[in-house]
Design a protein around this motif. Structure first.
Motif, PDB file in Angstrom:
ATOM      1  N   VAL A  76      21.433-106.092 -51.557  1.00  0.00           N
ATOM      2  CA  VAL A  76      20.615-105.080 -50.896  1.00  0.00           C
ATOM      3  C   VAL A  76      19.196-105.218 -51.437  1.00  0.00           C
ATOM      4  CG1 VAL A  76      20.400-102.658 -50.284  1.00  0.00           C
ATOM      5  CG2 VAL A  76      22.647-103.580 -50.907  1.00  0.00           C
ATOM      6  N   GLN A  77      18.285-105.691 -50.599  1.00  0.00           N
ATOM      7  CA  GLN A  77      16.900-105.947 -50.997  1.00  0.00           C
ATOM      8  C   GLN A  77      15.980-104.899 -50.377  1.00  0.00           C
ATOM      9  OE1 GLN A  77      15.407-108.525 -53.037  1.00  0.00           O
ATOM     10  NE2 GLN A  77      13.797-106.969 -52.822  1.00  0.00           N
ATOM     11  N   HIS A  78      15.193-104.233 -51.215  1.00  0.00           N
ATOM     12  CA  HIS A  78      14.222-103.274 -50.692  1.00  0.00           C
ATOM     13  C   HIS A  78      13.114-104.012 -49.961  1.00  0.00           C
ATOM     14  CE1 HIS A  78      11.371 -99.896 -50.565  1.00  0.00           C
ATOM     15  NE2 HIS A  78      12.428 -99.130 -50.747  1.00  0.00           N
ATOM     16  N   ALA A  79      12.636-103.443 -48.869  1.00  0.00           N
ATOM     17  CA  ALA A  79      11.660-104.130 -48.018  1.00  0.00           C
ATOM     18  C   ALA A  79      10.252-104.119 -48.595  1.00  0.00           C
ATOM     19  CB  ALA A  79      11.655-103.494 -46.631  1.00  0.00           C
ATOM     20  N   LYS A  80       9.945-103.165 -49.469  1.00  0.00           N
ATOM     21  CA  LYS A  80       8.568-103.023 -49.944  1.00  0.00           C
ATOM     22  C   LYS A  80       8.392-103.310 -51.427  1.00  0.00           C
ATOM     23  CE  LYS A  80       7.287 -99.627 -46.407  1.00  0.00           C
ATOM     24  NZ  LYS A  80       6.735 -98.255 -46.152  1.00  0.00           N
ATOM     25  N   THR A  81       9.490-103.474 -52.143  1.00  0.00           N
ATOM     26  CA  THR A  81       9.413-103.740 -53.580  1.00  0.00           C
ATOM     27  C   THR A  81      10.346-104.891 -53.924  1.00  0.00           C
ATOM     28  OG1 THR A  81      11.219-102.254 -54.225  1.00  0.00           O
ATOM     29  CG2 THR A  81       9.024-101.260 -53.939  1.00  0.00           C
ATOM     30  N   ASP A  82      10.374-105.249 -55.207  1.00  0.00           N
ATOM     31  CA  ASP A  82      11.276-106.297 -55.674  1.00  0.00           C
ATOM     32  C   ASP A  82      12.641-105.740 -56.084  1.00  0.00           C
ATOM     33  OD1 ASP A  82       9.361-108.272 -55.309  1.00  0.00           O
ATOM     34  OD2 ASP A  82       8.514-107.989 -57.317  1.00  0.00           O
ATOM     35  N   ASP A  83      12.860-104.447 -55.877  1.00  0.00           N
ATOM     36  CA  ASP A  83      14.133-103.842 -56.268  1.00  0.00           C
ATOM     37  C   ASP A  83      15.286-104.454 -55.485  1.00  0.00           C
ATOM     38  OD1 ASP A  83      13.648-100.777 -57.741  1.00  0.00           O
ATOM     39  OD2 ASP A  83      11.949-101.944 -57.024  1.00  0.00           O
ATOM     40  N   LYS A  84      16.357-104.750 -56.221  1.00  0.00           N
ATOM     41  CA  LYS A  84      17.513-105.393 -55.597  1.00  0.00           C
ATOM     42  C   LYS A  84      18.796-104.814 -56.186  1.00  0.00           C
ATOM     43  CE  LYS A  84      17.343-109.828 -55.040  1.00  0.00           C
ATOM     44  NZ  LYS A  84      17.359-111.296 -55.340  1.00  0.00           N
ATOM     45  N   LEU A  85      19.751-104.569 -55.300  1.00  0.00           N
ATOM     46  CA  LEU A  85      21.064-104.080 -55.702  1.00  0.00           C
ATOM     47  C   LEU A  85      22.085-105.137 -55.302  1.00  0.00           C
ATOM     48  CD1 LEU A  85      22.552-101.431 -56.782  1.00  0.00           C
ATOM     49  CD2 LEU A  85      22.956-100.910 -54.373  1.00  0.00           C
ATOM     50  N   VAL A  86      22.835-105.636 -56.275  1.00  0.00           N
ATOM     51  CA  VAL A  86      23.832-106.673 -56.000  1.00  0.00           C
ATOM     52  C   VAL A  86      25.213-106.128 -56.340  1.00  0.00           C
ATOM     53  CG1 VAL A  86      24.641-108.999 -56.518  1.00  0.00           C
ATOM     54  CG2 VAL A  86      22.181-108.511 -56.457  1.00  0.00           C
ATOM     55  N   VAL A  87      26.076-106.096 -55.336  1.00  0.00           N
ATOM     56  CA  VAL A  87      27.443-105.609 -55.503  1.00  0.00           C
ATOM     57  C   VAL A  87      28.390-106.808 -55.362  1.00  0.00           C
ATOM     58  CG1 VAL A  87      29.218-104.032 -54.678  1.00  0.00           C
ATOM     59  CG2 VAL A  87      26.787-103.397 -54.491  1.00  0.00           C
ATOM     60  N   ARG A  88      29.115-107.083 -56.430  1.00  0.00           N
ATOM     61  CA  ARG A  88      30.083-108.185 -56.403  1.00  0.00           C
ATOM     62  C   ARG A  88      31.470-107.592 -56.198  1.00  0.00           C
ATOM     63  NH1 ARG A  88      25.985-109.540 -59.876  1.00  0.00           N
ATOM     64  NH2 ARG A  88      25.049-111.601 -59.471  1.00  0.00           N
ATOM     65  N   VAL A  89      32.008-107.829 -55.004  1.00  0.00           N
ATOM     66  CA  VAL A  89      33.273-107.220 -54.604  1.00  0.00           C
ATOM     67  C   VAL A  89      34.439-108.136 -54.977  1.00  0.00           C
ATOM     68  CG1 VAL A  89      34.623-106.346 -52.664  1.00  0.00           C
ATOM     69  CG2 VAL A  89      32.136-106.005 -52.715  1.00  0.00           C
ATOM     70  N   HIS A  90      35.387-107.613 -55.726  1.00  0.00           N
ATOM     71  CA  HIS A  90      36.570-108.369 -56.127  1.00  0.00           C
ATOM     72  C   HIS A  90      37.742-108.097 -55.189  1.00  0.00           C
ATOM     73  CE1 HIS A  90      35.359-109.789 -60.300  1.00  0.00           C
ATOM     74  NE2 HIS A  90      34.323-109.072 -59.887  1.00  0.00           N
ATOM     75  N   GLU A  91      37.873-106.871 -54.735  1.00  0.00           N
ATOM     76  CA  GLU A  91      38.967-106.526 -53.824  1.00  0.00           C
ATOM     77  C   GLU A  91      38.559-105.321 -52.983  1.00  0.00           C
ATOM     78  OE1 GLU A  91      43.659-105.056 -53.886  1.00  0.00           O
ATOM     79  OE2 GLU A  91      42.487-105.168 -55.746  1.00  0.00           O
ATOM     80  N   ILE A  92      38.805-105.407 -51.686  1.00  0.00           N
ATOM     81  CA  ILE A  92      38.536-104.282 -50.792  1.00  0.00           C
ATOM     82  C   ILE A  92      39.845-103.529 -50.553  1.00  0.00           C
ATOM     83  CG2 ILE A  92      37.855-103.589 -48.469  1.00  0.00           C
ATOM     84  CD1 ILE A  92      35.856-105.861 -48.445  1.00  0.00           C
ATOM     85  N   VAL A  93      39.863-102.281 -50.978  1.00  0.00           N
ATOM     86  CA  VAL A  93      41.055-101.447 -50.833  1.00  0.00           C
ATOM     87  C   VAL A  93      41.082-100.796 -49.459  1.00  0.00           C
ATOM     88  CG1 VAL A  93      42.314 -99.466 -51.782  1.00  0.00           C
ATOM     89  CG2 VAL A  93      41.070-101.018 -53.319  1.00  0.00           C
ATOM     90  N   ALA A  94      39.919-100.361 -48.981  1.00  0.00           N
ATOM     91  CA  ALA A  94      39.815 -99.719 -47.669  1.00  0.00           C
ATOM     92  C   ALA A  94      38.416 -99.953 -47.125  1.00  0.00           C
ATOM     93  CB  ALA A  94      40.110 -98.228 -47.758  1.00  0.00           C
ATOM     94  N   ASP A  95      38.330-100.115 -45.816  1.00  0.00           N
ATOM     95  CA  ASP A  95      37.038-100.371 -45.166  1.00  0.00           C
ATOM     96  C   ASP A  95      37.061 -99.681 -43.805  1.00  0.00           C
ATOM     97  OD1 ASP A  95      34.690-101.308 -44.049  1.00  0.00           O
ATOM     98  OD2 ASP A  95      35.015-103.390 -44.664  1.00  0.00           O
ATOM     99  N   HIS A  96      36.216 -98.681 -43.651  1.00  0.00           N
ATOM    100  CA  HIS A  96      36.246 -97.902 -42.412  1.00  0.00           C
ATOM    101  C   HIS A  96      34.820 -97.616 -41.957  1.00  0.00           C
ATOM    102  CE1 HIS A  96      37.956 -95.339 -39.356  1.00  0.00           C
ATOM    103  NE2 HIS A  96      37.201 -94.323 -39.740  1.00  0.00           N
ATOM    104  N   SER A  97      34.557 -97.810 -40.680  1.00  0.00           N
ATOM    105  CA  SER A  97      33.254 -97.524 -40.087  1.00  0.00           C
ATOM    106  C   SER A  97      33.414 -96.526 -38.955  1.00  0.00           C
ATOM    107  CB  SER A  97      32.602 -98.809 -39.546  1.00  0.00           C
ATOM    108  OG  SER A  97      32.363 -99.731 -40.590  1.00  0.00           O
ATOM    109  N   VAL A  98      32.461 -95.604 -38.842  1.00  0.00           N
ATOM    110  CA  VAL A  98      32.495 -94.603 -37.773  1.00  0.00           C
ATOM    111  C   VAL A  98      31.070 -94.225 -37.405  1.00  0.00           C
ATOM    112  CG1 VAL A  98      32.644 -92.669 -39.397  1.00  0.00           C
ATOM    113  CG2 VAL A  98      33.474 -92.385 -37.062  1.00  0.00           C
TER     114      VAL A  98
END
Length: 231
Positions: A76-98
């Motif tokens: 996840v890269q911020h558009a105006k700064t150098d801030d970055k969030l990196v999520v390393r996923v090992h296992e997805i238990v549940a995934d739901h979109s609405v």
């Protein structure tokens, strides 16, 4: 809204560096682009997050990451700064979109509009003989909550707040200065009405010749059983 429960580690870099070791967490991806990382604790506050504008990319892990059990890498890269969030996923238990749609916003019980309506219907709370002229009386700097006349026929301008602060007194003062320029209304006195009036606001109001009235919201709605009171 996408809601993912996953075993993951999280790294944040930019204005500060932060690391969340491997654990099962709730990942929220909102329609506005924000990404939030929650644990099963800490109330409403996320452990880490990235606010919009930002961009989320889901990629494949490197060989070393895959060897450590990573199956997805969220960047996840911020558009105006150098801030970055990196999520390393090992296992997805549940995934739901609405699709949540447009939220109408929070409607609070006892907001100024409700108090204004009730006070207009029960204008005698301001004192015997008061009569309503109109709600939302228009002026060049905004509407006065209530314009009324007292038992002597004098004009009264009422400013209504849930919590009476100094800025509310200042607002009413500006209305009074403007209304008193109108020879058909002058002299106009002010009443500052609220469910709670802070001491500093009361002192300022008294200093400016403004009366203060504390509004009992439950009593105005007929929910306060006066006969059952001990005192």
């Amino acid at each position: 809204m996408r809601v993912v429960i996953a075993s993951c580690s999280v790294d944040y870099s930019g204005r500060l560096d932060a690391h969340l070791p491997l654990a099962t967490r709730l990942l929220m991806v909102k329609a506005d682009g924000s990404v939030l990382v929650h644990s099963d604790g800490g109330s409403y506050k996320p452990l880490n997050w990235m606010s919009p504008p930002c961009r989320l990319e889901v990629g494949e892990p490197s060989e070393d990451e895959a060897g450590a059990g990573v199956v997805e890498v969220w960047t996840v890269q911020h558009a105006k700064t150098d801030d970055k969030l990196v999520v390393r996923v090992h296992e997805i238990v549940a995934d739901h979109s609405v699709e949540l749609g447009v939220d109408p916003g929070l409607v609070k019980d006892g907001v100024e509009a409700h108090l204004q309506k009730l006070l207009a219907e029960q204008i005698e709370i301001l004192g015997p003989g008061h009569q309503l002229v109109r709600r939302e009386y228009p002026t060049a700097i905004g509407p006065v909550d209530i314009l009324a006349r007292d038992a002597d026929g004098a004009t009264v301008a009422v400013e209504i707040k849930r919590r009476g602060e100094i800025d509310g007194v200042e607002q009413l003062t500006r209305y009074l200065e403007l209304l008193n320029r109108d020879p058909l209304l002058a002299p106009v006195r002010g009443i500052f009405a609220a469910q709670e009036i802070r001491p500093q606001a009361r002192v300022l109001a008294v200093d400016r010749g403004i009366d203060c009235v504390v509004l009992d919201y439950d009593a105005m709605r007929g929910l306060d059983d006066v006969e059952s009171r001990l005192f």
